[in-house]
Design a protein around this motif. Structure first.
Motif, mmCIF file in Angstrom:
data_model
loop_
_atom_site.group_PDB
_atom_site.id
_atom_site.type_symbol
_atom_site.label_atom_id
_atom_site.label_comp_id
_atom_site.label_asym_id
_atom_site.label_seq_id
_atom_site.Cartn_x
_atom_site.Cartn_y
_atom_site.Cartn_z
ATOM 1 N N ILE A 72 11.192 2.128 -3.959
ATOM 2 C CA ILE A 72 10.428 0.912 -3.643
ATOM 3 C C ILE A 72 8.961 1.268 -3.408
ATOM 4 O O ILE A 72 8.062 0.587 -3.905
ATOM 5 N N GLU A 73 8.711 2.364 -2.669
ATOM 6 C CA GLU A 73 7.337 2.810 -2.408
ATOM 7 C C GLU A 73 6.581 3.076 -3.705
ATOM 8 O O GLU A 73 5.367 2.926 -3.762
ATOM 9 N N ASN A 74 7.312 3.494 -4.739
ATOM 10 C CA ASN A 74 6.710 3.805 -6.046
ATOM 11 C C ASN A 74 6.822 2.635 -7.007
ATOM 12 O O ASN A 74 6.864 2.826 -8.230
ATOM 13 N N ASP A 75 6.856 1.412 -6.476
ATOM 14 C CA ASP A 75 6.906 0.182 -7.274
ATOM 15 C C ASP A 75 8.049 0.194 -8.295
ATOM 16 O O ASP A 75 7.880 -0.198 -9.442
ATOM 17 N N TYR A 76 9.193 0.706 -7.872
ATOM 18 C CA TYR A 76 10.411 0.738 -8.685
ATOM 19 C C TYR A 76 10.239 1.561 -9.962
ATOM 20 O O TYR A 76 10.914 1.337 -10.952
ATOM 21 N N PHE A 77 9.354 2.513 -9.933
ATOM 22 C CA PHE A 77 9.122 3.407 -11.075
ATOM 23 C C PHE A 77 10.305 4.364 -11.165
ATOM 24 O O PHE A 77 10.587 5.104 -10.225
ATOM 25 N N LEU A 78 11.023 4.371 -12.289
ATOM 26 C CA LEU A 78 12.252 5.142 -12.414
ATOM 27 C C LEU A 78 12.127 6.373 -13.316
ATOM 28 O O LEU A 78 13.133 6.894 -13.786
ATOM 29 N N ASN A 79 10.949 6.865 -13.542
ATOM 30 C CA ASN A 79 10.764 8.066 -14.345
ATOM 31 C C ASN A 79 11.217 9.269 -13.530
ATOM 32 O O ASN A 79 10.734 9.503 -12.422
ATOM 33 N N ILE A 80 12.132 10.054 -14.089
ATOM 34 C CA ILE A 80 12.702 11.184 -13.361
ATOM 35 C C ILE A 80 11.644 12.198 -12.933
ATOM 36 O O ILE A 80 11.750 12.820 -11.891
ATOM 37 N N GLY A 81 10.588 12.332 -13.729
ATOM 38 C CA GLY A 81 9.528 13.280 -13.402
ATOM 39 C C GLY A 81 8.809 12.975 -12.103
ATOM 40 O O GLY A 81 8.242 13.863 -11.472
ATOM 41 N N ARG A 82 8.833 11.732 -11.690
ATOM 42 C CA ARG A 82 8.173 11.341 -10.444
ATOM 43 C C ARG A 82 8.917 11.896 -9.228
ATOM 44 O O ARG A 82 8.330 12.160 -8.198
ATOM 45 N N TYR A 83 10.230 12.100 -9.360
ATOM 46 C CA TYR A 83 11.057 12.445 -8.200
ATOM 47 C C TYR A 83 11.667 13.834 -8.255
ATOM 48 O O TYR A 83 12.093 14.347 -7.228
ATOM 49 N N LYS A 84 11.721 14.418 -9.426
ATOM 50 C CA LYS A 84 12.370 15.724 -9.563
ATOM 51 C C LYS A 84 11.546 16.795 -8.863
ATOM 52 O O LYS A 84 10.337 16.897 -9.061
ATOM 53 N N ALA A 85 12.214 17.586 -8.045
ATOM 54 C CA ALA A 85 11.535 18.658 -7.324
ATOM 55 C C ALA A 85 11.079 19.723 -8.305
ATOM 56 O O ALA A 85 11.806 20.089 -9.228
ATOM 57 N N VAL A 86 9.891 20.197 -8.121
ATOM 58 C CA VAL A 86 9.337 21.233 -8.975
ATOM 59 C C VAL A 86 9.366 22.540 -8.203
ATOM 60 O O VAL A 86 8.859 22.616 -7.083
ATOM 61 N N THR A 87 9.988 23.546 -8.793
ATOM 62 C CA THR A 87 10.006 24.850 -8.141
ATOM 63 C C THR A 87 8.901 25.697 -8.739
ATOM 64 O O THR A 87 8.740 25.763 -9.965
ATOM 65 N N VAL A 88 8.163 26.320 -7.886
ATOM 66 C CA VAL A 88 7.036 27.136 -8.319
ATOM 67 C C VAL A 88 7.272 28.553 -7.821
ATOM 68 O O VAL A 88 7.529 28.768 -6.632
ATOM 69 N N ASP A 89 7.222 29.499 -8.729
ATOM 70 C CA ASP A 89 7.370 30.896 -8.344
ATOM 71 C C ASP A 89 6.054 31.385 -7.766
ATOM 72 O O ASP A 89 4.988 31.152 -8.333
ATOM 73 N N ALA A 90 6.157 32.069 -6.653
ATOM 74 C CA ALA A 90 4.960 32.611 -6.010
ATOM 75 C C ALA A 90 4.435 33.774 -6.842
ATOM 76 O O ALA A 90 5.198 34.616 -7.309
ATOM 77 N N THR A 91 3.142 33.800 -7.032
ATOM 78 C CA THR A 91 2.507 34.880 -7.769
ATOM 79 C C THR A 91 1.780 35.774 -6.778
ATOM 80 O O THR A 91 1.018 35.293 -5.945
ATOM 81 N N ILE A 92 2.055 37.040 -6.880
ATOM 82 C CA ILE A 92 1.400 37.990 -5.979
ATOM 83 C C ILE A 92 0.232 38.615 -6.731
ATOM 84 O O ILE A 92 0.419 39.203 -7.807
ATOM 85 N N HIS A 93 -0.941 38.455 -6.175
ATOM 86 C CA HIS A 93 -2.155 38.981 -6.786
ATOM 87 C C HIS A 93 -2.640 40.191 -6.000
ATOM 88 O O HIS A 93 -2.394 40.300 -4.793
ATOM 89 N N ASP A 94 -3.345 41.073 -6.696
ATOM 90 C CA ASP A 94 -3.993 42.174 -5.990
ATOM 91 C C ASP A 94 -5.084 41.587 -5.109
ATOM 92 O O ASP A 94 -5.598 40.494 -5.373
ATOM 93 N N ASP A 95 -5.452 42.353 -4.097
ATOM 94 C CA ASP A 95 -6.522 41.862 -3.222
ATOM 95 C C ASP A 95 -7.852 41.885 -3.977
ATOM 96 O O ASP A 95 -8.000 42.574 -4.991
ATOM 97 N N ALA A 96 -8.787 41.111 -3.488
ATOM 98 C CA ALA A 96 -10.070 40.928 -4.175
ATOM 99 C C ALA A 96 -10.827 42.246 -4.360
ATOM 100 O O ALA A 96 -11.451 42.472 -5.404
#
Length: 124
Positions: A72-96
């Motif tokens: 309802i908050e999203n005006d009944y927008f039913l696109n799965i991409g709006r609600y599907k959780a996105v998992t992001v892999d952490a990237t470890i960078h060398d220090d500056a």
């Protein structure tokens, strides 16, 4: 695919947890056929999993529930991409400091090679 259930005035079918206040999504990524124009059979097929999970609207790797209030908050927008959780892999960078030290080393090597080339061109 959207599935709507008609309420014929009788009791509403409840989910396994007794709640009716969510929308169940299933991200169907493969239907057992290739995506080209030939549509040849392939191994990947989510349809058996959809059919198994649909009666109870079970959650799994490709399925999840979204609260009706969020829809309802999203005006009944039913696109799965709006609600599907996105998992992001952490990237470890060398220090500056390490990165900057490597950049300086590469630049020094470039300078040495460029000077060598210029000396070779002068002698010809």
């Amino acid at each position: 695919v959207l599935v709507f259930e008609k309420n014929d005035g009788g009791p509403r079918r409840e989910t396994e947890d007794g709640k009716k206040s969510f929308v169940w999504f299933y991200d169907l990524t493969a239907d057992g056929f290739s995506l080209d124009d030939k549509r040849t059979p392939i191994e990947a097929n989510d349809i058996p999993d959809v059919l198994a999970k649909f009666p109870t609207r079970a959650e799994g790797a490709n399925s999840f529930r979204v609260a009706k209030s969020k829809i309802i908050e999203n005006d009944y927008f039913l696109n799965i991409g709006r609600y599907k959780a996105v998992t992001v892999d952490a990237t470890i960078h060398d220090d500056a400091k390490t990165i900057l030290r490597e950049v300086v080393e590469v630049e020094e090597e470039i300078t040495v090679r460029a000077n060598t080339l210029m000396d070779n061109l002068k002698s010809k």
